[in-house]
Design a protein around this motif. Structure first.
Motif, mmCIF file in Angstrom:
data_model
loop_
_atom_site.group_PDB
_atom_site.id
_atom_site.type_symbol
_atom_site.label_atom_id
_atom_site.label_comp_id
_atom_site.label_asym_id
_atom_site.label_seq_id
_atom_site.Cartn_x
_atom_site.Cartn_y
_atom_site.Cartn_z
ATOM 1 N N SER A 1 63.444 139.169 34.668
ATOM 2 C CA SER A 1 64.110 137.966 34.027
ATOM 3 C C SER A 1 63.670 137.739 32.589
ATOM 4 C CB SER A 1 63.379 136.958 34.602
ATOM 5 O OG SER A 1 62.053 136.636 34.618
ATOM 6 N N GLY A 2 64.678 137.042 31.848
ATOM 7 C CA GLY A 2 64.365 136.721 30.463
ATOM 8 C C GLY A 2 64.891 137.891 29.632
ATOM 9 N N ASN A 3 65.551 138.891 29.975
ATOM 10 C CA ASN A 3 65.825 139.953 29.147
ATOM 11 C C ASN A 3 67.236 140.580 29.416
ATOM 12 O OD1 ASN A 3 65.608 142.587 27.753
ATOM 13 N ND2 ASN A 3 63.682 142.356 27.701
ATOM 14 N N LEU B 1 63.158 131.906 42.410
ATOM 15 C CA LEU B 1 62.634 133.286 41.978
ATOM 16 C C LEU B 1 61.762 133.909 42.885
ATOM 17 C CD1 LEU B 1 62.432 135.424 39.767
ATOM 18 C CD2 LEU B 1 60.681 134.146 38.596
ATOM 19 N N SER B 2 61.107 133.281 43.718
ATOM 20 C CA SER B 2 60.108 133.567 44.632
ATOM 21 C C SER B 2 61.048 134.261 45.951
ATOM 22 C CB SER B 2 59.080 132.566 45.130
ATOM 23 O OG SER B 2 58.257 132.410 44.143
ATOM 24 N N ASN B 3 61.900 133.308 46.407
ATOM 25 C CA ASN B 3 62.745 133.794 47.412
ATOM 26 C C ASN B 3 63.663 135.101 47.093
ATOM 27 O OD1 ASN B 3 62.086 131.732 49.039
ATOM 28 N ND2 ASN B 3 63.635 130.454 48.309
ATOM 29 N N LEU B 4 64.134 135.150 46.156
ATOM 30 C CA LEU B 4 64.875 136.383 45.449
ATOM 31 C C LEU B 4 63.962 137.629 45.606
ATOM 32 C CD1 LEU B 4 67.052 138.100 44.292
ATOM 33 C CD2 LEU B 4 66.317 137.486 42.009
ATOM 34 N N LEU C 1 58.288 145.651 41.756
ATOM 35 C CA LEU C 1 57.815 145.196 40.519
ATOM 36 C C LEU C 1 58.628 143.972 39.708
ATOM 37 C CD1 LEU C 1 57.613 148.908 38.827
ATOM 38 C CD2 LEU C 1 56.147 147.567 40.470
ATOM 39 N N TYR C 2 57.822 143.216 38.938
ATOM 40 C CA TYR C 2 58.615 142.012 38.434
ATOM 41 C C TYR C 2 58.028 141.859 36.997
ATOM 42 C CZ TYR C 2 59.601 137.197 36.950
ATOM 43 O OH TYR C 2 59.782 136.085 36.021
ATOM 44 N N GLY C 3 59.186 141.719 36.108
ATOM 45 C CA GLY C 3 58.696 141.486 34.857
ATOM 46 C C GLY C 3 59.465 140.564 34.031
ATOM 47 N N HIS C 4 58.943 139.663 33.269
ATOM 48 C CA HIS C 4 59.809 138.624 32.486
ATOM 49 C C HIS C 4 59.714 139.099 31.059
ATOM 50 C CE1 HIS C 4 61.727 134.908 31.504
ATOM 51 N NE2 HIS C 4 60.498 134.618 30.380
ATOM 52 N N SER C 5 60.616 139.088 30.519
ATOM 53 C CA SER C 5 61.035 139.411 28.842
ATOM 54 C C SER C 5 60.385 140.788 28.495
ATOM 55 C CB SER C 5 60.162 138.197 28.151
ATOM 56 O OG SER C 5 60.617 138.197 26.896
ATOM 57 N N MET C 6 59.313 140.719 27.922
ATOM 58 C CA MET C 6 58.729 142.082 27.495
ATOM 59 C C MET C 6 58.252 142.902 28.778
ATOM 60 S SD MET C 6 55.056 142.863 25.801
ATOM 61 C CE MET C 6 54.250 142.140 27.244
ATOM 62 N N GLU D 1 63.436 153.349 22.420
ATOM 63 C CA GLU D 1 63.270 154.086 23.466
ATOM 64 C C GLU D 1 64.490 154.586 24.311
ATOM 65 O OE1 GLU D 1 60.069 154.999 24.856
ATOM 66 O OE2 GLU D 1 59.168 154.287 23.244
ATOM 67 N N VAL D 2 64.186 155.611 24.952
ATOM 68 C CA VAL D 2 65.443 156.071 25.892
ATOM 69 C C VAL D 2 64.917 155.780 27.452
ATOM 70 C CG1 VAL D 2 66.880 158.043 26.708
ATOM 71 C CG2 VAL D 2 66.162 157.782 24.201
ATOM 72 N N PHE D 3 65.714 155.100 27.854
ATOM 73 C CA PHE D 3 65.401 154.785 29.245
ATOM 74 C C PHE D 3 66.397 155.532 30.298
ATOM 75 C CE2 PHE D 3 63.594 151.228 26.914
ATOM 76 C CZ PHE D 3 62.684 150.902 27.577
ATOM 77 N N ILE D 4 65.636 156.116 31.210
ATOM 78 C CA ILE D 4 66.620 156.870 32.046
ATOM 79 C C ILE D 4 66.627 156.024 33.709
ATOM 80 C CG2 ILE D 4 66.505 158.805 33.867
ATOM 81 C CD1 ILE D 4 64.721 160.402 31.830
ATOM 82 N N PRO D 5 67.928 156.028 34.029
ATOM 83 C CA PRO D 5 68.221 155.104 35.380
ATOM 84 C C PRO D 5 67.157 155.528 36.376
ATOM 85 C CG PRO D 5 70.105 155.888 34.565
ATOM 86 C CD PRO D 5 69.205 156.744 33.814
ATOM 87 N N ILE D 6 66.918 154.376 37.097
ATOM 88 C CA ILE D 6 65.854 154.763 38.283
ATOM 89 C C ILE D 6 66.561 154.503 39.593
ATOM 90 C CG2 ILE D 6 63.997 153.441 36.820
ATOM 91 C CD1 ILE D 6 64.288 150.868 38.541
ATOM 92 N N LYS D 7 65.860 154.862 40.485
ATOM 93 C CA LYS D 7 66.257 155.125 41.821
ATOM 94 C C LYS D 7 66.243 153.449 42.432
ATOM 95 C CE LYS D 7 65.416 159.910 42.502
ATOM 96 N NZ LYS D 7 64.431 160.722 43.288
ATOM 97 N N SER D 8 65.318 152.635 42.056
ATOM 98 C CA SER D 8 65.295 151.381 42.772
ATOM 99 C C SER D 8 66.335 150.373 42.449
ATOM 100 C CB SER D 8 64.039 150.764 42.515
ATOM 101 O OG SER D 8 62.787 151.482 42.576
ATOM 102 N N PRO D 9 66.735 149.601 43.305
ATOM 103 C CA PRO D 9 67.847 148.642 43.057
ATOM 104 C C PRO D 9 67.081 147.678 41.913
ATOM 105 C CG PRO D 9 67.299 148.637 45.337
ATOM 106 C CD PRO D 9 66.391 149.441 44.636
ATOM 107 N N ILE D 10 68.062 147.198 41.119
ATOM 108 C CA ILE D 10 67.622 146.134 40.195
ATOM 109 C C ILE D 10 68.245 144.647 40.258
ATOM 110 C CG2 ILE D 10 67.644 145.366 37.479
ATOM 111 C CD1 ILE D 10 67.491 148.282 36.865
ATOM 112 N N TYR D 11 67.544 143.762 40.387
ATOM 113 C CA TYR D 11 68.092 142.136 40.200
ATOM 114 C C TYR D 11 67.650 141.554 38.938
ATOM 115 C CZ TYR D 11 68.369 143.401 45.333
ATOM 116 O OH TYR D 11 68.884 144.114 46.418
ATOM 117 N N ALA D 12 68.480 141.072 38.305
ATOM 118 C CA ALA D 12 68.248 140.515 36.910
ATOM 119 C C ALA D 12 68.743 139.211 36.827
ATOM 120 C CB ALA D 12 69.186 141.427 35.962
ATOM 121 N N LEU D 13 67.865 138.218 36.300
ATOM 122 C CA LEU D 13 68.046 136.727 35.993
ATOM 123 C C LEU D 13 68.036 136.533 34.544
ATOM 124 C CD1 LEU D 13 65.756 135.722 38.903
ATOM 125 C CD2 LEU D 13 68.371 135.599 39.077
ATOM 126 N N MET D 14 68.711 135.487 34.131
ATOM 127 C CA MET D 14 68.341 135.047 32.844
ATOM 128 C C MET D 14 68.766 133.694 32.894
ATOM 129 S SD MET D 14 69.719 138.080 30.027
ATOM 130 C CE MET D 14 68.964 137.159 28.556
#
Length: 237
Positions: free
Chosen positions: A107-109, A223-226, A77-82, A170-183
């Protein structure tokens, strides 16, 4: 049942005011993947549907879209900002279904709980336009055209409301998937990017690249390579 020859799937969730075409600039790099941009109601191919203004409803909509299209166990899953906030919540919803994303890339958040003091979706029109100019990503042809602006303005305000209320409430519960963040290094709060580490029980990685809020347009290949590395090497736990 999963098709044994299914391509790895990349699901993409747009930023405020975005649509199914927002990530076309990356599509050329994903020939060997199932590249699936999604969109919320009220824009693009879903222009006749009612605009959503509630984070829970928006996450449910994206979740249902992914479940209906999911063919491979190897998906990202990939999402930018919102979209970053939405994919975090959707990843949790998918876990409840037994579908754990191989990774999520955002990215962007700076993540939940880190937000500007400005509440953009409530700003008067001229101040709202000024904020759009600061963020970038909105062509002057739209901002300076009364009819075009009046068409997109309620969509963008609704999306900002989704993003801003979720970061505060909102309350966000930690997920099991790895997270990669970019800004982008010119983004407000880019120094808070490690906040995302709080929201995974798996591995976490981050990078701050040159650019403003829409730095992604100048880093399409990187970004695509990541994303491709994340879906090839990560292993959800």
């Amino acid at each position: 049942m999963e098709n044994p020859v299914s391509k790895p799937q990349i699901f993409l969730v747009h930023f405020a005011g975005g649509n199914v075409y927002s990530f076309q600039f990356m599509k050329q790099y994903f020939h060997e993947y199932d590249f699936i941009p999604l969109e919320l109601p009220g824009r693009g191919n879903r222009i006749k549907e009612r605009i959503l203004q509630n984070f829970t409803a928006a996450a449910k909509d994206i979740h249902e879209q992914i479940v209906s299209k999911l063919k491979s166990k190897k998906f990202l899953l990939y999402g930018h900002s919102m979209g970053a906030l939405l994919v975090l919540r959707v990843a949790g919803l998918l876990e409840l279904d037994g579908h754990i994303p191989h990774a999520i890339v955002i990215s962007g958040n700076p993540g939940p709980g880190v937000f500007s003091s400005k509440i953009r979706h409530l700003l008067p029109d001229e101040q709202f336009k000024d904020e759009l100019k600061i963020l970038g990503g909105m062509p002057d042809e739209i901002l300076n055209n009364k009819e075009l602006y009046e068409f997109v303005e309620p969509i963008i305000r609704a999306d900002f409301k989704i993003a801003e209320t979720s970061q505060r409430e909102e309350v966000f519960i930690p997920i099991k998937s790895p997270i990669y963040a970019l800004m982008g290094d010119q983004e407000s709060k880019s120094d808070k990017i490690e906040n995302w580490k709080t929201f995974t029980t798996s591995t976490f990685g981050y990078e701050v690249l040159q650019g403003d809020h829409f730095f992604i347009y100048n880093h399409a290949l990187g970004l695509s390579n990541l994303m491709k590395r994340a879906i090839s090497t990560s292993c959800s736990t």
